[in-house]
Design a protein around this motif. Structure first.
Motif, PDB file in Angstrom:
ATOM      1  N   CYS A  15     -26.659  -4.489 -44.129  1.00 26.79           N
ATOM      2  CA  CYS A  15     -27.458  -3.383 -44.682  1.00 26.79           C
ATOM      3  C   CYS A  15     -26.570  -2.364 -45.386  1.00 26.79           C
ATOM      4  CB  CYS A  15     -28.269  -2.707 -43.577  1.00 26.79           C
ATOM      5  SG  CYS A  15     -29.625  -3.707 -42.962  1.00 26.79           S
ATOM      6  N   PHE A  16     -25.380  -2.115 -44.815  1.00 24.05           N
ATOM      7  CA  PHE A  16     -24.448  -1.185 -45.441  1.00 24.05           C
ATOM      8  C   PHE A  16     -24.059  -1.674 -46.829  1.00 24.05           C
ATOM      9  CE2 PHE A  16     -20.292   0.576 -46.392  1.00 24.05           C
ATOM     10  CZ  PHE A  16     -20.438   1.912 -46.038  1.00 24.05           C
ATOM     11  N   LEU A  17     -23.765  -2.962 -46.940  1.00 19.83           N
ATOM     12  CA  LEU A  17     -23.377  -3.512 -48.247  1.00 19.83           C
ATOM     13  C   LEU A  17     -24.535  -3.462 -49.245  1.00 19.83           C
ATOM     14  CD1 LEU A  17     -21.234  -6.560 -47.089  1.00 19.83           C
ATOM     15  CD2 LEU A  17     -20.430  -4.380 -48.046  1.00 19.83           C
ATOM     16  N   VAL A  18     -25.741  -3.741 -48.787  1.00 20.92           N
ATOM     17  CA  VAL A  18     -26.905  -3.682 -49.679  1.00 20.92           C
ATOM     18  C   VAL A  18     -27.146  -2.246 -50.136  1.00 20.92           C
ATOM     19  CG1 VAL A  18     -29.413  -3.961 -49.773  1.00 20.92           C
ATOM     20  CG2 VAL A  18     -28.001  -5.765 -48.792  1.00 20.92           C
ATOM     21  N   VAL A  19     -27.103  -1.300 -49.208  1.00 19.11           N
ATOM     22  CA  VAL A  19     -27.326   0.109 -49.572  1.00 19.11           C
ATOM     23  C   VAL A  19     -26.205   0.592 -50.480  1.00 19.11           C
ATOM     24  CG1 VAL A  19     -27.436   2.463 -48.648  1.00 19.11           C
ATOM     25  CG2 VAL A  19     -28.711   0.629 -47.531  1.00 19.11           C
ATOM     26  N   ILE A  27     -29.869   3.001 -58.110  1.00 19.82           N
ATOM     27  CA  ILE A  27     -31.258   2.830 -57.668  1.00 19.82           C
ATOM     28  C   ILE A  27     -31.586   3.822 -56.558  1.00 19.82           C
ATOM     29  CG2 ILE A  27     -32.863   1.208 -56.573  1.00 19.82           C
ATOM     30  CD1 ILE A  27     -31.352  -1.035 -58.056  1.00 19.82           C
ATOM     31  N   VAL A  28     -30.620   4.038 -55.671  1.00 21.06           N
ATOM     32  CA  VAL A  28     -30.764   5.028 -54.600  1.00 21.06           C
ATOM     33  C   VAL A  28     -29.841   6.185 -54.937  1.00 21.06           C
ATOM     34  CG1 VAL A  28     -30.418   5.422 -52.132  1.00 21.06           C
ATOM     35  CG2 VAL A  28     -31.302   3.238 -52.905  1.00 21.06           C
ATOM     36  N   PRO A  29     -30.286   7.429 -54.772  1.00 23.29           N
ATOM     37  CA  PRO A  29     -29.438   8.572 -55.145  1.00 23.29           C
ATOM     38  C   PRO A  29     -28.189   8.674 -54.284  1.00 23.29           C
ATOM     39  CG  PRO A  29     -31.449   9.318 -54.069  1.00 23.29           C
ATOM     40  CD  PRO A  29     -31.593   7.854 -54.272  1.00 23.29           C
ATOM     41  N   ARG A  30     -27.135   9.226 -54.881  1.00 25.41           N
ATOM     42  CA  ARG A  30     -25.868   9.430 -54.175  1.00 25.41           C
ATOM     43  C   ARG A  30     -25.985  10.602 -53.211  1.00 25.41           C
ATOM     44  NH1 ARG A  30     -21.558   6.857 -56.317  1.00 25.41           N
ATOM     45  NH2 ARG A  30     -21.848   5.908 -58.353  1.00 25.41           N
ATOM     46  N   GLY A  31     -25.037  10.667 -52.272  1.00 30.41           N
ATOM     47  CA  GLY A  31     -24.962  11.811 -51.363  1.00 30.41           C
ATOM     48  C   GLY A  31     -24.414  13.024 -52.090  1.00 30.41           C
ATOM     49  N   LEU A  32     -24.451  14.148 -51.425  1.00 34.26           N
ATOM     50  CA  LEU A  32     -23.950  15.382 -52.007  1.00 34.26           C
ATOM     51  C   LEU A  32     -22.439  15.478 -51.879  1.00 34.26           C
ATOM     52  CD1 LEU A  32     -26.610  17.867 -50.622  1.00 34.26           C
ATOM     53  CD2 LEU A  32     -26.481  16.908 -52.907  1.00 34.26           C
ATOM     54  N   GLY A  33     -21.768  15.814 -52.929  1.00 30.76           N
ATOM     55  CA  GLY A  33     -20.313  16.009 -52.904  1.00 30.76           C
ATOM     56  C   GLY A  33     -19.575  14.766 -52.456  1.00 30.76           C
ATOM     57  N   GLY A  34     -18.744  14.929 -51.424  1.00 33.62           N
ATOM     58  CA  GLY A  34     -17.951  13.819 -50.917  1.00 33.62           C
ATOM     59  C   GLY A  34     -18.614  13.081 -49.765  1.00 33.62           C
ATOM     60  N   SER A  35     -19.887  13.298 -49.540  1.00 34.24           N
ATOM     61  CA  SER A  35     -20.567  12.691 -48.389  1.00 34.24           C
ATOM     62  C   SER A  35     -21.223  11.360 -48.729  1.00 34.24           C
ATOM     63  CB  SER A  35     -21.624  13.653 -47.855  1.00 34.24           C
ATOM     64  OG  SER A  35     -22.672  13.806 -48.802  1.00 34.24           O
ATOM     65  N   ASN A  36     -20.803  10.719 -49.806  1.00 33.05           N
ATOM     66  CA  ASN A  36     -21.471   9.511 -50.262  1.00 33.05           C
ATOM     67  C   ASN A  36     -21.438   8.407 -49.203  1.00 33.05           C
ATOM     68  OD1 ASN A  36     -22.942   8.151 -52.271  1.00 33.05           O
ATOM     69  ND2 ASN A  36     -21.109   6.992 -52.820  1.00 33.05           N
ATOM     70  N   TYR A  37     -20.274   8.159 -48.571  1.00 30.50           N
ATOM     71  CA  TYR A  37     -20.197   7.081 -47.576  1.00 30.50           C
ATOM     72  C   TYR A  37     -20.967   7.429 -46.305  1.00 30.50           C
ATOM     73  CZ  TYR A  37     -16.999   4.514 -50.474  1.00 30.50           C
ATOM     74  OH  TYR A  37     -16.451   3.806 -51.511  1.00 30.50           O
ATOM     75  N   LEU A  38     -21.007   8.696 -45.950  1.00 30.51           N
ATOM     76  CA  LEU A  38     -21.830   9.104 -44.809  1.00 30.51           C
ATOM     77  C   LEU A  38     -23.302   8.875 -45.124  1.00 30.51           C
ATOM     78  CD1 LEU A  38     -22.024  10.392 -42.019  1.00 30.51           C
ATOM     79  CD2 LEU A  38     -22.109  12.621 -43.147  1.00 30.51           C
ATOM     80  N   TRP A  39     -23.716   9.190 -46.333  1.00 32.20           N
ATOM     81  CA  TRP A  39     -25.087   8.964 -46.779  1.00 32.20           C
ATOM     82  C   TRP A  39     -25.431   7.465 -46.734  1.00 32.20           C
ATOM     83  CZ3 TRP A  39     -29.722  10.735 -47.564  1.00 32.20           C
ATOM     84  CH2 TRP A  39     -30.572  10.149 -48.483  1.00 32.20           C
ATOM     85  N   ILE A  40     -24.525   6.652 -47.209  1.00 34.69           N
ATOM     86  CA  ILE A  40     -24.737   5.207 -47.204  1.00 34.69           C
ATOM     87  C   ILE A  40     -24.828   4.691 -45.767  1.00 34.69           C
ATOM     88  CG2 ILE A  40     -23.680   2.981 -47.791  1.00 34.69           C
ATOM     89  CD1 ILE A  40     -22.506   4.370 -50.276  1.00 34.69           C
ATOM     90  N   ALA A  41     -23.946   5.179 -44.885  1.00 27.97           N
ATOM     91  CA  ALA A  41     -23.964   4.743 -43.481  1.00 27.97           C
ATOM     92  C   ALA A  41     -25.272   5.143 -42.797  1.00 27.97           C
ATOM     93  CB  ALA A  41     -22.770   5.326 -42.731  1.00 27.97           C
ATOM     94  N   ALA A  44     -28.031   2.920 -44.109  1.00 28.76           N
ATOM     95  CA  ALA A  44     -27.880   1.580 -43.538  1.00 28.76           C
ATOM     96  C   ALA A  44     -28.331   1.555 -42.086  1.00 28.76           C
ATOM     97  CB  ALA A  44     -26.436   1.122 -43.652  1.00 28.76           C
ATOM     98  N   LEU A  45     -28.046   2.606 -41.344  1.00 29.32           N
ATOM     99  CA  LEU A  45     -28.482   2.695 -39.952  1.00 29.32           C
ATOM    100  C   LEU A  45     -29.998   2.742 -39.854  1.00 29.32           C
ATOM    101  CD1 LEU A  45     -27.462   2.988 -37.027  1.00 29.32           C
ATOM    102  CD2 LEU A  45     -27.607   5.444 -37.354  1.00 29.32           C
ATOM    103  N   VAL A  46     -30.621   3.536 -40.715  1.00 29.64           N
ATOM    104  CA  VAL A  46     -32.089   3.642 -40.710  1.00 29.64           C
ATOM    105  C   VAL A  46     -32.738   2.315 -41.099  1.00 29.64           C
ATOM    106  CG1 VAL A  46     -34.027   4.750 -41.913  1.00 29.64           C
ATOM    107  CG2 VAL A  46     -32.121   6.134 -41.095  1.00 29.64           C
ATOM    108  N   VAL A  47     -32.129   1.588 -42.008  1.00 25.74           N
ATOM    109  CA  VAL A  47     -32.691   0.306 -42.439  1.00 25.74           C
ATOM    110  C   VAL A  47     -32.423  -0.788 -41.398  1.00 25.74           C
ATOM    111  CG1 VAL A  47     -32.497  -1.504 -44.187  1.00 25.74           C
ATOM    112  CG2 VAL A  47     -32.590   0.884 -44.883  1.00 25.74           C
ATOM    113  N   SER A  48     -31.226  -0.791 -40.805  1.00 26.03           N
ATOM    114  CA  SER A  48     -30.859  -1.878 -39.897  1.00 26.03           C
ATOM    115  C   SER A  48     -31.539  -1.783 -38.535  1.00 26.03           C
ATOM    116  CB  SER A  48     -29.346  -1.931 -39.717  1.00 26.03           C
ATOM    117  OG  SER A  48     -28.882  -0.831 -38.966  1.00 26.03           O
ATOM    118  N   ALA A  49     -31.897  -0.589 -38.102  1.00 29.69           N
ATOM    119  CA  ALA A  49     -32.501  -0.441 -36.767  1.00 29.69           C
ATOM    120  C   ALA A  49     -33.806  -1.217 -36.626  1.00 29.69           C
ATOM    121  CB  ALA A  49     -32.691   1.034 -36.433  1.00 29.69           C
ATOM    122  N   PRO A  50     -34.784  -1.041 -37.511  1.00 26.08           N
ATOM    123  CA  PRO A  50     -36.011  -1.826 -37.341  1.00 26.08           C
ATOM    124  C   PRO A  50     -35.804  -3.323 -37.574  1.00 26.08           C
ATOM    125  CG  PRO A  50     -36.186  -0.416 -39.285  1.00 26.08           C
ATOM    126  CD  PRO A  50     -34.910  -0.069 -38.600  1.00 26.08           C
TER     127      PRO A  50
END
Length: 97
Positions: A15-19, A27-41, A44-50
């Motif tokens: 899911c992390f790689l897909v996001v 397709i999906v907006p970037r995170g704010l400032g330098g938080s892009n990888y935190l946003w992606i993580a 990915a957590l929200v998608v992978s849980a269900p």
């Protein structure tokens, strides 16, 4: 339990790689400032849980059965030790009286 954990981690990494790909293509907006990888993580957590909840149901049930069996064995051992202590205490009291 280790198998379930590794399967869950694999789903998260997928899911992390897909996001990450969706964010990289815009397709999906970037995170704010330098938080892009935190946003992606987080995404990915929200998608992978269900997905994990549905896909790994059988594996989770098997892991749960193993844990229940271990707990039951530990309880039986504790009960056996407790009864041995009670018998030893009763014998010591009878011998001392």
């Amino acid at each position: 339990m280790l198998r379930y954990t590794l399967m869950r981690l694999g789903i998260f990494v997928g899911c992390f790689l897909v996001v990450w790909g969706l964010v990289a293509t815009g397709i999906v907006p970037r995170g704010l400032g330098g938080s892009n990888y935190l946003w992606i993580a987080l995404l990915a957590l929200v998608v992978s849980a269900p997905i994990s909840f549905v896909v790994l149901r059988g594996e989770r049930d098997r892991a749960s059965e193993k844990i229940v069996a271990r707990v039951d064995r530990a309880k039986a051992t504790m009960d056996a030790n407790r009864s041995m202590e009670d018998q030893a205490d009763d014998a010591a009291r009878a011998h001392g009286a």
